[in-house]
Design a protein around this motif. Sequence first.
Motif, PDB file in Angstrom:
ATOM      1  N   TYR A  34     -56.686 -10.051 -87.735  1.00 40.80           N
ATOM      2  CA  TYR A  34     -56.806 -11.383 -88.321  1.00 40.80           C
ATOM      3  C   TYR A  34     -55.684 -12.320 -87.873  1.00 40.80           C
ATOM      4  O   TYR A  34     -55.922 -13.518 -87.685  1.00 40.80           O
ATOM      5  CB  TYR A  34     -56.892 -11.302 -89.843  1.00 40.80           C
ATOM      6  CG  TYR A  34     -58.250 -10.829 -90.301  1.00 40.80           C
ATOM      7  CD1 TYR A  34     -59.389 -11.581 -90.040  1.00 40.80           C
ATOM      8  CD2 TYR A  34     -58.419  -9.620 -90.950  1.00 40.80           C
ATOM      9  CE1 TYR A  34     -60.650 -11.160 -90.423  1.00 40.80           C
ATOM     10  CE2 TYR A  34     -59.668  -9.183 -91.357  1.00 40.80           C
ATOM     11  CZ  TYR A  34     -60.777  -9.957 -91.085  1.00 40.80           C
ATOM     12  OH  TYR A  34     -62.019  -9.537 -91.460  1.00 40.80           O
ATOM     13  N   LEU A  35     -54.490 -11.789 -87.670  1.00 41.61           N
ATOM     14  CA  LEU A  35     -53.426 -12.644 -87.119  1.00 41.61           C
ATOM     15  C   LEU A  35     -53.747 -13.038 -85.677  1.00 41.61           C
ATOM     16  O   LEU A  35     -53.528 -14.189 -85.275  1.00 41.61           O
ATOM     17  CB  LEU A  35     -52.084 -11.934 -87.194  1.00 41.61           C
ATOM     18  CG  LEU A  35     -51.428 -11.884 -88.561  1.00 41.61           C
ATOM     19  CD1 LEU A  35     -50.152 -11.054 -88.513  1.00 41.61           C
ATOM     20  CD2 LEU A  35     -51.126 -13.275 -89.074  1.00 41.61           C
ATOM     21  N   GLY A  36     -54.264 -12.101 -84.902  1.00 41.18           N
ATOM     22  CA  GLY A  36     -54.667 -12.418 -83.526  1.00 41.18           C
ATOM     23  C   GLY A  36     -55.790 -13.428 -83.487  1.00 41.18           C
ATOM     24  O   GLY A  36     -55.813 -14.319 -82.638  1.00 41.18           O
ATOM     25  N   ARG A  37     -56.740 -13.292 -84.411  1.00 38.50           N
ATOM     26  CA  ARG A  37     -57.841 -14.260 -84.464  1.00 38.50           C
ATOM     27  C   ARG A  37     -57.342 -15.640 -84.872  1.00 38.50           C
ATOM     28  O   ARG A  37     -57.794 -16.666 -84.334  1.00 38.50           O
ATOM     29  CB  ARG A  37     -58.907 -13.771 -85.436  1.00 38.50           C
ATOM     30  CG  ARG A  37     -60.196 -14.556 -85.293  1.00 38.50           C
ATOM     31  CD  ARG A  37     -61.292 -13.919 -86.053  1.00 38.50           C
ATOM     32  NE  ARG A  37     -61.236 -14.435 -87.428  1.00 38.50           N
ATOM     33  CZ  ARG A  37     -62.122 -14.151 -88.364  1.00 38.50           C
ATOM     34  NH1 ARG A  37     -63.091 -13.309 -88.102  1.00 38.50           N
ATOM     35  NH2 ARG A  37     -62.029 -14.671 -89.544  1.00 38.50           N
ATOM     36  N   TYR A  38     -56.385 -15.686 -85.785  1.00 37.01           N
ATOM     37  CA  TYR A  38     -55.816 -16.967 -86.213  1.00 37.01           C
ATOM     38  C   TYR A  38     -55.100 -17.653 -85.044  1.00 37.01           C
ATOM     39  O   TYR A  38     -55.304 -18.850 -84.803  1.00 37.01           O
ATOM     40  CB  TYR A  38     -54.852 -16.738 -87.376  1.00 37.01           C
ATOM     41  CG  TYR A  38     -54.120 -17.974 -87.811  1.00 37.01           C
ATOM     42  CD1 TYR A  38     -54.774 -18.969 -88.531  1.00 37.01           C
ATOM     43  CD2 TYR A  38     -52.780 -18.160 -87.500  1.00 37.01           C
ATOM     44  CE1 TYR A  38     -54.109 -20.114 -88.925  1.00 37.01           C
ATOM     45  CE2 TYR A  38     -52.111 -19.296 -87.896  1.00 37.01           C
ATOM     46  CZ  TYR A  38     -52.771 -20.275 -88.610  1.00 37.01           C
ATOM     47  OH  TYR A  38     -52.108 -21.402 -88.997  1.00 37.01           O
ATOM     48  N   VAL A  39     -54.297 -16.892 -84.322  1.00 42.33           N
ATOM     49  CA  VAL A  39     -53.594 -17.469 -83.169  1.00 42.33           C
ATOM     50  C   VAL A  39     -54.601 -17.865 -82.085  1.00 42.33           C
ATOM     51  O   VAL A  39     -54.446 -18.906 -81.434  1.00 42.33           O
ATOM     52  CB  VAL A  39     -52.542 -16.481 -82.621  1.00 42.33           C
ATOM     53  CG1 VAL A  39     -51.938 -16.975 -81.323  1.00 42.33           C
ATOM     54  CG2 VAL A  39     -51.452 -16.247 -83.654  1.00 42.33           C
ATOM     55  N   ASP A  41     -57.647 -18.924 -82.565  1.00 40.88           N
ATOM     56  CA  ASP A  41     -58.253 -20.186 -82.991  1.00 40.88           C
ATOM     57  C   ASP A  41     -57.315 -21.362 -82.760  1.00 40.88           C
ATOM     58  O   ASP A  41     -57.754 -22.455 -82.418  1.00 40.88           O
ATOM     59  CB  ASP A  41     -58.640 -20.115 -84.468  1.00 40.88           C
ATOM     60  CG  ASP A  41     -59.836 -19.199 -84.704  1.00 40.88           C
ATOM     61  OD1 ASP A  41     -60.548 -18.881 -83.729  1.00 40.88           O
ATOM     62  OD2 ASP A  41     -60.035 -18.788 -85.870  1.00 40.88           O
ATOM     63  N   LEU A  42     -56.016 -21.136 -82.928  1.00 42.76           N
ATOM     64  CA  LEU A  42     -55.045 -22.200 -82.659  1.00 42.76           C
ATOM     65  C   LEU A  42     -54.970 -22.538 -81.174  1.00 42.76           C
ATOM     66  O   LEU A  42     -54.704 -23.678 -80.799  1.00 42.76           O
ATOM     67  CB  LEU A  42     -53.649 -21.795 -83.155  1.00 42.76           C
ATOM     68  CG  LEU A  42     -53.441 -21.753 -84.660  1.00 42.76           C
ATOM     69  CD1 LEU A  42     -52.034 -21.260 -84.964  1.00 42.76           C
ATOM     70  CD2 LEU A  42     -53.672 -23.110 -85.289  1.00 42.76           C
ATOM     71  N   ILE A  48     -57.582 -13.126 -75.686  1.00 37.70           N
ATOM     72  CA  ILE A  48     -56.449 -12.246 -75.401  1.00 37.70           C
ATOM     73  C   ILE A  48     -55.533 -12.105 -76.622  1.00 37.70           C
ATOM     74  O   ILE A  48     -54.912 -11.061 -76.823  1.00 37.70           O
ATOM     75  CB  ILE A  48     -55.669 -12.731 -74.156  1.00 37.70           C
ATOM     76  CG1 ILE A  48     -54.645 -11.704 -73.703  1.00 37.70           C
ATOM     77  CG2 ILE A  48     -54.971 -14.050 -74.424  1.00 37.70           C
ATOM     78  CD1 ILE A  48     -55.246 -10.493 -73.079  1.00 37.70           C
ATOM     79  N   PHE A  49     -55.478 -13.132 -77.449  1.00 36.62           N
ATOM     80  CA  PHE A  49     -54.626 -13.074 -78.637  1.00 36.62           C
ATOM     81  C   PHE A  49     -55.189 -12.117 -79.686  1.00 36.62           C
ATOM     82  O   PHE A  49     -54.434 -11.482 -80.425  1.00 36.62           O
ATOM     83  CB  PHE A  49     -54.435 -14.473 -79.227  1.00 36.62           C
ATOM     84  CG  PHE A  49     -53.650 -15.369 -78.326  1.00 36.62           C
ATOM     85  CD1 PHE A  49     -52.304 -15.157 -78.114  1.00 36.62           C
ATOM     86  CD2 PHE A  49     -54.265 -16.429 -77.671  1.00 36.62           C
ATOM     87  CE1 PHE A  49     -51.575 -15.979 -77.272  1.00 36.62           C
ATOM     88  CE2 PHE A  49     -53.554 -17.256 -76.831  1.00 36.62           C
ATOM     89  CZ  PHE A  49     -52.197 -17.029 -76.627  1.00 36.62           C
TER      90      PHE A  49
END
Length: 78
Positions: A34-39, A41-42, A48-49
Amino acid sequence: MKKKPDSNSSPWRAISLVSLIGADLVVCLLIGFYLGRYVSDLMNGQPIFIAAGVILGLAAGILSIVYILKRFTEEPNG
């Protein structure tokens, strides 16, 4: 003389250890995802994030499992 049963050989202790390891790994992987998905989306949806977040979550989970195993296998101070 009867030998006193070892409190570290309880089946409940083994069940709790296995459950704790599984839950810890799942939580770390989900947080990483979820942190990778948030980054991602940013950064306009670069996947890759998400992969990096999962890998970092897996690494955090493994380190946490090592710590848990050290705590469970150390000798009591008594």
